[in-house]
Design an enzyme around this catalytic site. Structure first.
Site, PDB file in Angstrom:
ATOM      1  CE1 TYR A 144      -2.428  -3.484  -8.041  1.00 21.02           C
ATOM      2  CE2 TYR A 144      -2.179  -1.436  -9.235  1.00 21.02           C
ATOM      3  CZ  TYR A 144      -1.909  -2.210  -8.132  1.00 21.02           C
ATOM      4  OH  TYR A 144      -1.131  -1.685  -7.137  1.00 21.02           O
ATOM      5  CD  GLU A 145      -8.889  -3.182  -9.436  1.00 20.79           C
ATOM      6  OE1 GLU A 145      -9.798  -3.987  -9.158  1.00 20.79           O
ATOM      7  OE2 GLU A 145      -8.331  -2.480  -8.576  1.00 20.79           O
TER       8      GLU A 145
END
Lengths: 593, 593
Positions: free
Chosen positions: B433-434
């Protein structure tokens, strides 16, 4: 798609281990490179036809327990039938049992192929093979006649029933009861948990091998016996033998194999047949456990192999980001060109190929006990030493490796659209099955290393020294040889230190970092295998262009393993030299409260 | 059951960071320890009432996409409503937006509580908070009026739309188009993937923040703009704004949050509103991304906290094996008494408590940029430096830690009967994620460390030095101080070496082991936090028996972190000193083929 590299298997079997030399022995005389190839081809064919097509679907549609009977995915039925018909379950058995007398080393390689395609299906056939082997070894003639060929042909299947709800890893606390009957049989009563393939609808009977305690037997491990307990009465399959499926454990992965909670003798009508001598159950079961432990290590490496090949394919095809080309222009690149992606792929390759060599080395020792009867004790001792290490390296590093594969795919790796997330769920069990990493480590350090004046360790050193002698003749490998010898001398010091501790009063101070010791010894073993492979690669590097590429890649992958993995040894040793009581329980102050 | 330790949060907030001092600032003047306590109590209450009861069920019953509309688990509806009504989404916002002007540091602690109960539910409310923040910062007055309070009250929710199918992590390749219209709006067209909470039936509208390229904009990151793109037209919610839900990605974990594949403008009828200046999209989005990156790190640590508390409880209750008691008799023991189990628990504790301190330290820097306007640049620079490190430590070590928790439970940990396997599936996304760990590491080493004459690193050293000065006054901590300083001097040498490399021609040789550098720097940061906590613990250790136990436990846990984790620094540095091209792509020979 093949989820393993055949060239790599052939290299280990024929160039590293020269497995064909086994055929000089009378027992293996009907075999040759050709028959070995046929077995590996067959494993691939079965994988492609039955295992791979059902890999995803058998995960999404788990076994069901309905009206006391478990049904499993149709893919398992097809696989078991095909595998048995091809003679794969019986391959390593004597001809007297319609086996092929195939070396275990070669069968292990075929198992690796099968496990890379479906790690959960092989459980059914491995259990049949393992139980048949126990009955063939310890059973009466009547028991052999009754069960062995039925299991090897998968007419019936089997399970091994060790763990109990209250005892977990602590087998000395097994409480299942066996009450002698006048006809020489026993009434069995008790519960077992996490019984893999403990119920299913593939075959009309299931032969459970059950650890239980004969009434009046001594406490602890010395009072445990082993029983053959069929699901249905063998003389009339329509009659239940009072084995009840209480529930299926729903697991994170390996969903195609039901892990059962079973009750024996709920209606006081469960008949068991003693296998072998009374109170020898654990010793006997450990024969099977050893092979099962190697199987779990192999499962870890095979899952890692599948993840490596999937992520390698993805990295070659996926275009993302840019990279300077030869003319120093930024051009879109496949992610395999990015150093960090290459690091993740090399890490997997180093674990998969090094781990496979280590696993197969262990199986090779099994065959050596047969062809070298004079040195049987030598090879058995090595095997006892290395089995927990191979199991644990395969399990722990298999988990790490599969997760690196998932990471290569980024967000896609986390979705069900690619097989990586399933492999990550599947492989996670490996550090738990057949004794957790903690238990294996206690066995290694607490039981194997220092016993009998360190005989096992001496044998291990002589095996390693044999490799090092050859490596010393290759000047290009000197840097790796020196590195490895440095790590070995650290290992010596660790052993010296721990041996002293083992003789002191507080056993927990000695044993507390067994898991760290396990990690260190695992790295040394796989580094040794890398040296062994690289020495052969170095000798052959100029054979031809294609081959030279393969051999060069071996040297590069060893470099990676030494640089990123073996280099951990110093820190692990540093931990082992410390004698603090940080992790020792003190009832007066618990910092973990 | 609480899956975090409130005492530990209070210790970090009040003793380590003295967060109440923030209230001396005009902006925070309505706050006090009492209001902070109320927020933390509220987070716990919401967790107990809405999140924990739905944790398992919302995993087993995933979001469904039916007739172009996603419906999510009813538990998410309840949670979002309750969380918004309690004023939690708007807590850190200005009073002008009906916010409470709560320090981010305190809100982060409350978020940790919420995430430990359900890491997937908070995604919805975090996104609303983040998008509202972006609009409040860069929006026109009209946009602020239109959206901010609606988002903060969860009347509407929102998503951030960055990733595209062909571009993945490479945001410079964003291809979604924005064509200017005569009325000042834009027509948006393109596809976005992995859009968390990108569709659901909780609110009648969803405000997407979309990265797109205005027709004729420059190539690469300099031509990306940010758009407000509602799911339905804001003046008439019955009219679709041509945003289509193409599919839900089914994920390994975090199943309560749908990850959407969205299409914008399939019927050429998707209206977008430019947010802020043209071509500033990435800079603006990074403001939100930074907070999202910290959020992911916090998720990793919060999952680890949940796993720690579950496995601690299990280890205290589960009886297995035997241990010598005080009279040297073998008695059945709880598994928490076994050294290897204690090692696994301590490892989790060290990661959870050290990681939490590190995460909260970062949020504290955000508050410092407000209360210390003179030193705004100083704290922002620190934050830029540490955000990828905190994200990555939380993610990677969170994954390791949860898996140690699962291992404590053995076979039970692998079953769905305990929450560990779900936590292990959930937490696995954090390193993706991210921005993956690889991307964060490139950002750290390639962008942050050496830029502007190593200004960020100098600031970091001054922060660390402040701690060390205090530690030097505690003779009992000398051994840890010495150890840490040794590691710091290794880090110096690594930086010296890498700085030289960064100025040489081949950028890939410099950057190739960025992930190793990240691991090293992460360990130093968390060790620093351990020293910081231990210095305070040492000062207070004789306050009272109960407290003394808490403080002693801090010192013991630091010991563990230094012994087993910080000790890795030497090996990591050894890797970083090497300038071989093992992982550099060579088009002529690829050893990974």
């Amino acid at each position: 798609m093949q989820l393993y590299a055949r060239q790599n298997i052939d290299f280990i079997l024929h160039e590293v281990l020269k497995v064909e030399e086994l055929c000089e022995d009378d027992y293996f005389k009907n075999h040759s490179k050709e028959t070995f190839d046929l077995v590996l081809d067959m494993a691939d064919e079965i994988s492609q036809k039955t295992s791979l097509p059902a890999f995803v679907d058998s995960d999404r549609n788990q076994p069901q327990l309905i009206d006391g009977q478990v049904s499993v995915h149709s893919g398992v039925h097809t696989f078991v039938k095909t595998y048995a018909e091809a003679g794969m379950i019986s391959a390593t058995f004597d001809e007297s049992f319609d086996g092929q007398q195939l070396p275990k080393t070669v069968y292990a390689a075929s198992e690796y192929i099968g496990l890379s395609a479906h790690n959960s299906f092989m459980m059914f056939t491995d259990l049949a093979n393992g139980c048949a082997n126990l009955i063939a070894t310890f059973g009466t003639q009547e028991q052999k006649d009754q069960y062995v060929t039925k299991l090897l042909s998968a007419e019936w299947l089997s399970s091994m029933c060790l763990t109990e709800p209250q005892a977990g890893s602590s087998l000395s606390d097994v409480a299942t009861k066996a009450i002698p009957q006048t006809d020489g049989t026993y009434k069995i009563s008790g519960q077992k948990v996490f019984i893999s393939a403990g119920d299913h609808d593939i075959t009309p009977n299931i032969i459970h091998l059950v650890l239980a305690r004969i009434e009046g037997a001594p406490a602890g491990v010395k009072g445990i016996s082993l029983f053959i307990v069929p699901k249905n009465r063998v003389d009339d399959l329509q009659v239940s033998n009072d084995v009840t499926s209480i529930g299926i454990y729903h697991k994170m992965g390996q969903k195609a194999t039901p892990a059962m909670h079973l009750a024996f003798g709920e209606n006081d009508n469960c008949v068991g047949y003693l296998l072998g001598e009374p109170n020898q159950g654990l010793t006997q079961m450990f024969k099977m456990m050893n092979s099962a432990r190697l199987g779990v290590g192999m499962t870890g490496i095979a899952c890692a192999s599948a993840a490596y090949h999937h992520s390698l394919k993805y990295a070659k095809e996926r275009i993302q980001g840019k990279r300077l080309d030869e003319n120093l222009k930024l051009v879109p690149s496949n992610i395999i060109e990015h150093p960090d992606v290459r690091r993740m792929l090399f890490k997997q390759k180093a674990i998969v190929e090094g781990g496979l060599a280590f696993m197969i080395q262990c199986y090779f020792y099994i065959d050596q006990t047969r062809v070298n009867p004079d040195r049987k004790a030598y090879f058995e001792t090595l095997l006892e030493l290395l089995t927990p290490v191979a199991k644990t390296f395969g399990a722990e590093m298999g988990i790490v490796s599969v997760n690196q594969g998932l990471q290569v795919l980024g967000g896609y790796g986390y979705t069900e659209d690619f097989p990586l997330e399933q492999l990550a769920r599947d492989v996670r069990i490996c550090s738990i099955y057949e004794g957790t990493t903690g238990i294996q480590s206690l066995a290694l350090l607490g039981r194997e290393i220092f016993r009998n004046d360190k005989i096992a360790l001496k044998y291990w050193y002589s095996e390693v020294e044999e490799t090092l002698e050859k490596v010393r003749k290759e000047p290009k490998l000197k840097i790796f040889l020196d590195d490895f010898e440095k790590k070995l001398s650290i290992f010596d010091k660790v052993n010296e230190h721990l041996e002293k501790l083992s003789k002191e009063k507080d056993v927990e101070i000695f044993i507390k970092d067994a898991t760290t010791y396990m990690e260190l010894f695992g790295l040394l073993n796989v580094a040794w295998q890398w040296l062994k492979m690289s020495e052969i690669a170095e000798l052959n590097i100029h054979n031809s262009d294609t081959e030279s590429k393969f051999y060069l890649s071996k040297i590069e992958t060893m470099k990676f393993f030494f640089k990123y993995e073996l280099s951990k040894v110093d820190q692990l040793a540093e931990i082992l030299f410390q004698t603090d009581s940080l992790t020792i329980f003190d009832p007066n102050t618990d910092h973990l409260d």
